[in-house]
Every structure is written in structure tokens, then in C-alpha cells.
Design a protein around this motif. Structure first.
Motif, PDB file in Angstrom:
ATOM      1  N   MET A 155      -0.391  13.091   0.877  1.00 42.71           N
ATOM      2  CA  MET A 155       0.020  12.582   2.180  1.00 42.71           C
ATOM      3  C   MET A 155       0.368  11.094   2.119  1.00 42.71           C
ATOM      4  O   MET A 155       0.439  10.436   3.163  1.00 42.71           O
ATOM      5  CB  MET A 155      -1.079  12.820   3.221  1.00 42.71           C
ATOM      6  N   ALA A 156       0.568  10.563   0.939  1.00 38.10           N
ATOM      7  CA  ALA A 156       1.000   9.173   0.738  1.00 38.10           C
ATOM      8  C   ALA A 156       0.037   8.152   1.353  1.00 38.10           C
ATOM      9  O   ALA A 156       0.436   7.085   1.781  1.00 38.10           O
ATOM     10  CB  ALA A 156       2.410   8.942   1.279  1.00 38.10           C
ATOM     11  N   LEU A 157      -1.253   8.511   1.407  1.00 35.07           N
ATOM     12  CA  LEU A 157      -2.249   7.557   1.896  1.00 35.07           C
ATOM     13  C   LEU A 157      -2.715   6.655   0.761  1.00 35.07           C
ATOM     14  O   LEU A 157      -3.025   5.484   0.969  1.00 35.07           O
ATOM     15  CB  LEU A 157      -3.456   8.295   2.499  1.00 35.07           C
ATOM     16  N   VAL A 158      -2.805   7.224  -0.425  1.00 41.78           N
ATOM     17  CA  VAL A 158      -3.109   6.432  -1.621  1.00 41.78           C
ATOM     18  C   VAL A 158      -2.048   6.770  -2.668  1.00 41.78           C
ATOM     19  O   VAL A 158      -1.484   7.861  -2.657  1.00 41.78           O
ATOM     20  CB  VAL A 158      -4.523   6.734  -2.187  1.00 41.78           C
ATOM     21  N   PRO A 159      -1.739   5.831  -3.559  1.00 32.24           N
ATOM     22  CA  PRO A 159      -0.677   6.090  -4.527  1.00 32.24           C
ATOM     23  C   PRO A 159      -1.126   7.014  -5.657  1.00 32.24           C
ATOM     24  O   PRO A 159      -2.316   7.121  -5.938  1.00 32.24           O
ATOM     25  CB  PRO A 159      -0.357   4.688  -5.062  1.00 32.24           C
ATOM     26  N   TYR A 160      -0.154   7.678  -6.274  1.00 30.86           N
ATOM     27  CA  TYR A 160      -0.444   8.456  -7.485  1.00 30.86           C
ATOM     28  C   TYR A 160      -0.717   7.483  -8.632  1.00 30.86           C
ATOM     29  O   TYR A 160      -1.661   7.643  -9.371  1.00 30.86           O
ATOM     30  CB  TYR A 160       0.745   9.358  -7.843  1.00 30.86           C
ATOM     31  N   ILE A 196       8.896   8.422   0.510  1.00 34.00           N
ATOM     32  CA  ILE A 196       9.177   9.840   0.698  1.00 34.00           C
ATOM     33  C   ILE A 196      10.525   9.925   1.394  1.00 34.00           C
ATOM     34  O   ILE A 196      10.695   9.335   2.457  1.00 34.00           O
ATOM     35  CB  ILE A 196       8.113  10.535   1.578  1.00 34.00           C
ATOM     36  N   ILE A 229       3.378  13.894   9.117  1.00 36.00           N
ATOM     37  CA  ILE A 229       4.100  12.658   8.835  1.00 36.00           C
ATOM     38  C   ILE A 229       5.475  12.832   9.459  1.00 36.00           C
ATOM     39  O   ILE A 229       6.253  13.687   9.035  1.00 36.00           O
ATOM     40  CB  ILE A 229       4.199  12.388   7.317  1.00 36.00           C
ATOM     41  N   TYR A 282       2.167   8.692  11.611  1.00 38.04           N
ATOM     42  CA  TYR A 282       1.125   9.669  11.293  1.00 38.04           C
ATOM     43  C   TYR A 282       0.474  10.210  12.566  1.00 38.04           C
ATOM     44  O   TYR A 282       0.185   9.444  13.491  1.00 38.04           O
ATOM     45  CB  TYR A 282       0.032   9.028  10.433  1.00 38.04           C
ATOM     46  N   LEU A 341       3.782   3.891   3.756  1.00 40.88           N
ATOM     47  CA  LEU A 341       3.509   4.973   2.817  1.00 40.88           C
ATOM     48  C   LEU A 341       3.131   4.381   1.459  1.00 40.88           C
ATOM     49  O   LEU A 341       3.645   3.341   1.061  1.00 40.88           O
ATOM     50  CB  LEU A 341       4.752   5.854   2.660  1.00 40.88           C
ATOM     51  N   ALA A 342       2.242   5.074   0.753  1.00 38.80           N
ATOM     52  CA  ALA A 342       1.816   4.589  -0.565  1.00 38.80           C
ATOM     53  C   ALA A 342       2.964   4.666  -1.572  1.00 38.80           C
ATOM     54  O   ALA A 342       2.964   3.962  -2.564  1.00 38.80           O
ATOM     55  CB  ALA A 342       0.617   5.390  -1.056  1.00 38.80           C
ATOM     56  N   TYR A 343       3.904   5.559  -1.304  1.00 39.82           N
ATOM     57  CA  TYR A 343       5.118   5.653  -2.128  1.00 39.82           C
ATOM     58  C   TYR A 343       6.220   6.174  -1.222  1.00 39.82           C
ATOM     59  O   TYR A 343       5.946   6.716  -0.159  1.00 39.82           O
ATOM     60  CB  TYR A 343       4.898   6.579  -3.321  1.00 39.82           C
ATOM     61  N   ARG A 367       2.682   3.695   9.753  1.00 39.80           N
ATOM     62  CA  ARG A 367       1.825   3.290   8.650  1.00 39.80           C
ATOM     63  C   ARG A 367       2.697   3.218   7.400  1.00 39.80           C
ATOM     64  O   ARG A 367       3.610   4.019   7.232  1.00 39.80           O
ATOM     65  CB  ARG A 367       0.737   4.367   8.468  1.00 39.80           C
TER      66      ARG A 367
END
Lengths: 86, 97
Positions: A67-72, B52, B9, B60, B48-50, B46
Motif C-alpha cells: 500500500m506504499a506506506l513503507v518503501p520496498y 504508483i 488509494i 487514503y 507514497l513511499a514509491y 499522503r
């Protein structure tokens, strides 16, 4: 300090201590405590978690990644992370 | 009925009306067959961590609900074909039954 630094003290599962029943994948700050600065899941020998909670934690982190809350992964900027060679 | 949680999302370019319409559609799917929406949480935009689909940030939403399995399957199907929903996750919450 290194993520994998040895600590002489006996570690105890944080989640057992706090009597956590369910590790929420939405709680990013808690998850980050059990991840390295490169985004990897810390091994049990480092975190000190018990098998049940480490399993739950790993599932939660993987959900949070989806869910893109933390990075891979956190890409290396210069080949060195906080002054150490990787 | 069992406890579930769905995280959406949503494309941040969707306007307020569109988002409200989308969320009421989701609520409609849940309640159509006797499900109950327990709580709703709008996190807002929010980062995004990467990336998309070329997006750097997104909207969210988290809904907690009780429903039966066929309702969840239907919700899954509807969300898959709803374009403004960039990504979603439905999770069974054993601990909240």
C-alpha cells in the motif's frame, strides 16, 4: 549505530511486553522501528521478537509495502549510507 | 458476519464530489447485503513511499466494516473495475470479530 550491531543484553520481544494482539500494518512508525534504513525487515536475532510476533510483523510490513506506506527498498544515493560502506 | 477492513488509494486529481460519490458507492456495496460500516477514516493526501502509476501522492481512505463473504467478493470486484481507485486492500480482521 549499525542495524546489525551486537547488543550484549538479552533482548525480549517488544510485542509480548506490550501484550500486542494484532500488529497493524497502518502503524508506520512501529513498523519502521523493525526495519533497517534501507527498508529491509530486521532479523529476529536483531529485533529480539518471538516467532509469533516476528511472523505477524513481517506480514504487516509486506502489507504496508503493497500500500506504499513503507518503501520496498531505499535506493543508495552515493554508495555509502551514514558513512559506512555497504 | 465477520470484521473486515478496506484501504483505498484514490487518485488525488479526483474532485470532492467524485470522491464522495465513490465512497458512497463503496458504502452502498457493503450495506446492500446486510453489511455494516463501523467506522471511516479519511487520511487525506499522503506521500507514497514509491510512485504508483506516475503518482507521487494519493488520497487514503480506510473503512472498517462487518459483512459476509459474498459481499466482500462483490466489493473486490467493484473496486477492481473502479478507475479512480489506484490500489486497494481488503483485510480480514480476526481480532475484531
Amino acid at each position: 549505530m549499525s542495524d546489525y550491531a551486537r547488543k550484549p543484553k538479552r533482548k525480549y520481544c517488544q510485542f509480548c511486553k506490550d501484550k500486542v494482539e494484532y500488529i497493524d500494518y497502518k502503524d508506520v512508525n512501529t513498523l519502521k522501528k523493525f526495519m533497517t534504513d534501507r527498508g529491509k525487515i530486521k532479523p529476529r536475532r536483531v529485533s529480539g521478537n518471538c516467532a509469533q510476533h516476528q511472523h505477524q510483523l513481517a506480514t504487516a510490513i509486506k502489507r504496508a509495502r503493497e500500500m506504499a506506506l513503507v518503501p520496498y527498498t531505499v535506493p543508495v544515493v552515493s554508495g555509502r549510507v551514514d558513512g559506512r560502506r555497504r | 458476519m465477520k470484521a473486515y477492513e478496506v484501504m483505498l488509494i484514490i487518485d488525488p486529481s479526483l474532485d470532492d464530489d467524485g470522491r464522495e460519490a465513490l465512497l458512497s458507492k463503496v458504502r452502498g456495496v457493503i450495506t446492500a447485503d446486510g453489511g455494516v460500516v463501523d467506522s471511516e477514516d479519511a487520511w487525506g493526501k499522503r506521500k507514497l513511499a514509491y510512485e504508483i502509476a506516475g503518482l507521487a501522492e494519493a488520497d487514503y481512505h480506510v473503512l472498517m466494516f462487518h459483512a459476509d463473504a459474498p459481499t466482500v467478493a462483490e466489493l473486490d470486484r467493484v473496486l477492481k473495475i473502479t478507475d479512480p481507485v489506484v490500489r486497494f486492500k481488503i483485510i480480514r480482521r480476526d481480532d475484531l470479530d
